[in-house]
Scaffold this motif. Structure first.
Motif, PDB file in Angstrom:
ATOM      1  N   PRO A 199      -7.922  89.691  -4.749  1.00  0.00           N
ATOM      2  CA  PRO A 199      -7.447  88.013  -5.445  1.00  0.00           C
ATOM      3  C   PRO A 199      -9.325  88.158  -5.589  1.00  0.00           C
ATOM      4  CG  PRO A 199      -7.451  88.547  -2.812  1.00  0.00           C
ATOM      5  CD  PRO A 199      -7.203  90.071  -3.502  1.00  0.00           C
ATOM      6  N   ALA A 200     -10.173  88.122  -4.927  1.00  0.00           N
ATOM      7  CA  ALA A 200     -11.245  87.242  -5.668  1.00  0.00           C
ATOM      8  C   ALA A 200     -11.836  87.032  -7.214  1.00  0.00           C
ATOM      9  CB  ALA A 200     -12.869  88.126  -4.391  1.00  0.00           C
ATOM     10  N   VAL A 201     -11.473  88.705  -7.414  1.00  0.00           N
ATOM     11  CA  VAL A 201     -11.562  88.192  -8.946  1.00  0.00           C
ATOM     12  C   VAL A 201     -10.558  88.016  -9.839  1.00  0.00           C
ATOM     13  CG1 VAL A 201     -12.830  90.025  -9.090  1.00  0.00           C
ATOM     14  CG2 VAL A 201     -10.205  90.834  -9.626  1.00  0.00           C
ATOM     15  N   LEU A 202      -9.033  87.194  -9.124  1.00  0.00           N
ATOM     16  CA  LEU A 202      -8.013  86.103  -9.841  1.00  0.00           C
ATOM     17  C   LEU A 202      -8.849  85.351 -10.815  1.00  0.00           C
ATOM     18  CD1 LEU A 202      -4.516  86.696 -11.011  1.00  0.00           C
ATOM     19  CD2 LEU A 202      -5.145  85.788  -8.351  1.00  0.00           C
ATOM     20  N   PRO A 203      -9.639  84.774  -9.935  1.00  0.00           N
ATOM     21  CA  PRO A 203     -10.058  83.645 -11.226  1.00  0.00           C
ATOM     22  C   PRO A 203     -10.663  83.496 -12.508  1.00  0.00           C
ATOM     23  CG  PRO A 203     -10.682  82.813  -8.958  1.00  0.00           C
ATOM     24  CD  PRO A 203     -10.246  84.841  -8.540  1.00  0.00           C
ATOM     25  N   LEU A 204     -11.424  85.297 -12.047  1.00  0.00           N
ATOM     26  CA  LEU A 204     -11.910  85.221 -13.712  1.00  0.00           C
ATOM     27  C   LEU A 204     -10.745  85.649 -14.097  1.00  0.00           C
ATOM     28  CD1 LEU A 204     -13.880  86.063 -15.451  1.00  0.00           C
ATOM     29  CD2 LEU A 204     -14.576  88.380 -13.831  1.00  0.00           C
ATOM     30  N   LEU A 205      -9.770  86.387 -13.845  1.00  0.00           N
ATOM     31  CA  LEU A 205      -8.478  87.230 -15.170  1.00  0.00           C
ATOM     32  C   LEU A 205      -7.828  86.431 -15.345  1.00  0.00           C
ATOM     33  CD1 LEU A 205      -8.379  90.947 -13.562  1.00  0.00           C
ATOM     34  CD2 LEU A 205      -9.455  89.912 -14.883  1.00  0.00           C
ATOM     35  N   ARG A 206      -7.564  85.344 -14.846  1.00  0.00           N
ATOM     36  CA  ARG A 206      -6.838  84.298 -15.186  1.00  0.00           C
ATOM     37  C   ARG A 206      -7.330  83.399 -16.447  1.00  0.00           C
ATOM     38  NH1 ARG A 206      -6.262  81.876  -9.577  1.00  0.00           N
ATOM     39  NH2 ARG A 206      -4.365  82.532  -9.128  1.00  0.00           N
ATOM     40  N   ASP A 207      -9.314  83.430 -16.172  1.00  0.00           N
ATOM     41  CA  ASP A 207      -9.528  82.575 -17.143  1.00  0.00           C
ATOM     42  C   ASP A 207      -9.189  83.176 -18.327  1.00  0.00           C
ATOM     43  OD1 ASP A 207     -10.688  80.209 -16.224  1.00  0.00           O
ATOM     44  OD2 ASP A 207     -12.515  81.142 -15.164  1.00  0.00           O
ATOM     45  N   LEU A 208     -10.319  84.471 -18.033  1.00  0.00           N
ATOM     46  CA  LEU A 208     -10.197  85.492 -18.930  1.00  0.00           C
ATOM     47  C   LEU A 208      -8.036  85.253 -20.189  1.00  0.00           C
ATOM     48  CD1 LEU A 208     -12.340  88.327 -18.170  1.00  0.00           C
ATOM     49  CD2 LEU A 208     -13.138  87.180 -20.139  1.00  0.00           C
ATOM     50  N   ALA A 209      -7.293  85.447 -19.604  1.00  0.00           N
ATOM     51  CA  ALA A 209      -6.000  85.568 -19.634  1.00  0.00           C
ATOM     52  C   ALA A 209      -5.997  84.320 -20.948  1.00  0.00           C
ATOM     53  CB  ALA A 209      -5.053  85.783 -18.676  1.00  0.00           C
ATOM     54  N   ALA A 210      -6.692  83.459 -20.428  1.00  0.00           N
ATOM     55  CA  ALA A 210      -6.688  82.060 -20.731  1.00  0.00           C
ATOM     56  C   ALA A 210      -7.099  81.983 -22.873  1.00  0.00           C
ATOM     57  CB  ALA A 210      -6.821  80.462 -19.833  1.00  0.00           C
ATOM     58  N   THR A 211      -8.034  82.624 -22.506  1.00  0.00           N
ATOM     59  CA  THR A 211      -8.592  83.067 -24.088  1.00  0.00           C
ATOM     60  C   THR A 211      -7.372  83.495 -24.959  1.00  0.00           C
ATOM     61  OG1 THR A 211     -10.114  84.877 -23.066  1.00  0.00           O
ATOM     62  CG2 THR A 211     -10.733  82.027 -23.160  1.00  0.00           C
ATOM     63  N   VAL A 212      -6.668  84.233 -24.455  1.00  0.00           N
ATOM     64  CA  VAL A 212      -5.668  85.328 -25.213  1.00  0.00           C
ATOM     65  C   VAL A 212      -5.100  85.217 -25.906  1.00  0.00           C
ATOM     66  CG1 VAL A 212      -4.355  87.256 -25.089  1.00  0.00           C
ATOM     67  CG2 VAL A 212      -6.386  87.530 -24.185  1.00  0.00           C
ATOM     68  N   PRO A 213      -4.510  84.791 -26.740  1.00  0.00           N
ATOM     69  CA  PRO A 213      -3.547  84.167 -28.018  1.00  0.00           C
ATOM     70  C   PRO A 213      -2.937  85.130 -28.139  1.00  0.00           C
ATOM     71  CG  PRO A 213      -5.094  83.986 -29.302  1.00  0.00           C
ATOM     72  CD  PRO A 213      -5.336  84.696 -28.281  1.00  0.00           C
TER      73      PRO A 213
END
Length: 331
Positions: A199-213
């Motif tokens: 779960p510690a990497v989840l914030p990073l992956l959320r941020d990356l997912a938000a950049t994927v259109p």
């Protein structure tokens, strides 16, 4: 030392796309030496780049690719970040199961960095060859509704790095490769389901997912620390698009019900037992749950209960095992 490697080692500033591009140019031109490559990978393994640096890294990789494949509507990729408790290959079993109920799936993955068998290792044991090109992915999807992507879908720079650091291998750097791997593959899909064990990497992956259109992304976590959905755990799903139907309440079972088998041969045998629907109720429900996630993320279903029921029926009645056997003999 290359300036980009120095930036990463210092961890005092974000790395821009231009800096990543300069690093890959040096790698291509063979002006990056082996020590720099090892320092680069060691830095990435020790601490993942921040969200700005990671997004710039993905942009850099994307900008260096040739034109990618045409996306097939409703086709779903499933890939986890690895790590977590030892289980059989749940996401691979879910890929077969979802395909057996009509959900087109492209499964990406890697060799084992932490477990007994990675998805590529398992496929070798089963006698199923991953696709070696985009036309082969298309052909496999047309014939089986399922394709397994070979390493060509990942940035060529990773292959160059692997060659440069020989005789060292990439296994020590598996944390970085597993965590960002789900965002590195270029696939003909419009949805992606990724389990996150840490779960510690989840914030990073959320941020990356938000950049994927260009595709809907589901990121799943649970309180058991697995990188797949578990029917007996409390699961959460984040998405970069739309909403996720309310997840089913936890039911009975433990991680012991999902044991992987002993050694590579035992793990492959256990996997076949799972896809035959004869590995016990908890194993069947777990695979059906994850297959249902692929159906919902891809827009083929709208509610968990009927999707889980359909996937469970395909497992118990032999449709999933039949697909595995067809791909072994006709792939």
């Amino acid at each position: 030392m290359h300036p980009t490697v120095e930036l990463l080692l210092q961890r005092r500033a974000e790395v821009s796309r231009e800096s990543w591009d300069a690093l890959w140019d040096a790698l291509r031109d063979r002006s990056l030496d082996r020590d720099d490559a090892l320092a680069l990978l060691g830095s990435l393994a020790g601490a993942l780049p921040g969200p700005v640096s990671s997004a710039a890294l993905l942009e850099s990789f994307a900008g260096r690719r040739a034109t990618g494949p045409e996306r097939r509507p409703g086709t779903v990729n499933v890939v986890g970040t690895g790590g977590g408790p030892a289980t059989f290959n749940i996401s691979t079993a879910a890929a077969f199961t979802a395909a057996a109920i009509g959900v087109p799936v492209v499964k990406s993955g890697s060799r084992a960095y932490t477990g007994v068998l990675g998805s590529i290792d398992l496929l070798e044991r089963l006698g199923i060859r991953p696709a070696g090109s985009y036309p082969q992915i298309e052909d496999s999807l047309d014939r089986f509704g399922l394709a397994f992507a070979g390493g060509f879908v990942y940035p060529a720079e990773l292959t160059r790095l692997a060659r440069l650091i020989l005789p060292a291998g990439l296994r020590p750097f598996g944390r970085f490769l597993n965590t960002l791997g789900p965002f590195l593959a270029e696939l003909p899909v419009t949805a992606q389901v990724t389990g996150v064990s840490d779960p510690a990497v989840l914030p990073l992956l959320r941020d990356l997912a938000a950049t994927v259109p260009d595709r809907r992304i589901w990121l799943s976590t649970n309180d058991a620390g697995a990188d797949e959905l578990l029917p007996f755990a409390v699961n959460t799903v984040d998405t970069n698009s739309g909403t996720v139907p309310a997840l089913p309440a936890p039911s009975g079972g433990t991680l012991a019900d999902l044991r992987p088998g002993t050694g590579p041969a035992g793990a492959a045998a256990r996997f076949l037992e799972v896809v035959a629907g004869s590995a016990g109720d908890v194993a069947t429900r777990t695979v059906a749950f994850n297959a249902a996630a692929l159906a919902l993320a891809g827009g083929h279903a709208t509610a968990w209960e009927p999707a889980v029921a359909e996937a469970g029926k395909a497992l118990r009645e032999g449709a999933v095992l039949a697909l595995v056997m067809r791909m072994r003999t006709d792939g």
